[in-house]
Design a protein around this motif. Sequence first.
Motif, short mmCIF file in Angstrom:
data_model
loop_
_atom_site.label_atom_id
_atom_site.label_comp_id
_atom_site.label_asym_id
_atom_site.label_seq_id
_atom_site.Cartn_x
_atom_site.Cartn_y
_atom_site.Cartn_z
N ALA A 1 0.83 -1.20 0.00
CA ALA A 1 0.00 0.00 0.00
C ALA A 1 0.87 1.25 0.00
N ASP B 1 2.25 1.81 -3.32
CA ASP B 1 1.16 2.23 -4.20
C ASP B 1 0.73 3.67 -3.92
N SER C 1 -0.89 4.61 -1.21
CA SER C 1 -2.18 4.56 -0.55
C SER C 1 -2.04 4.73 0.96
#
Length: 94
Positions: free
Chosen positions: A67, A70, A72
């Motif tokens: 994450a 990414d 995020s």
Amino acid sequence: FNDPATTEIYTSQDTLSLHDALPICHVLEEIATPDAEGRALLTRAAERFGLTARGYHRILRVARTIADLDGSDHVARPHVAEAVSYRITGLKES
């Protein structure tokens, strides 16, 4: 890392003792809690493949890292799915 708490965990791991490991699991649950779909996937994988608590938390750590890479702020189902795929691949190769 996007999250200061995540950065703190990863940078402080070198100095942790076994006594300190238990609280890290609780912190990990806070910063790497997946969304509802991700949690359901992880629960199914844990049941199907007989993951230990250690294996479960390893997947959470990898999902949090995915994450972060990414960009995020939250761990979502795709992050968990990728982390589970790495773990399952490792189980098959053993």
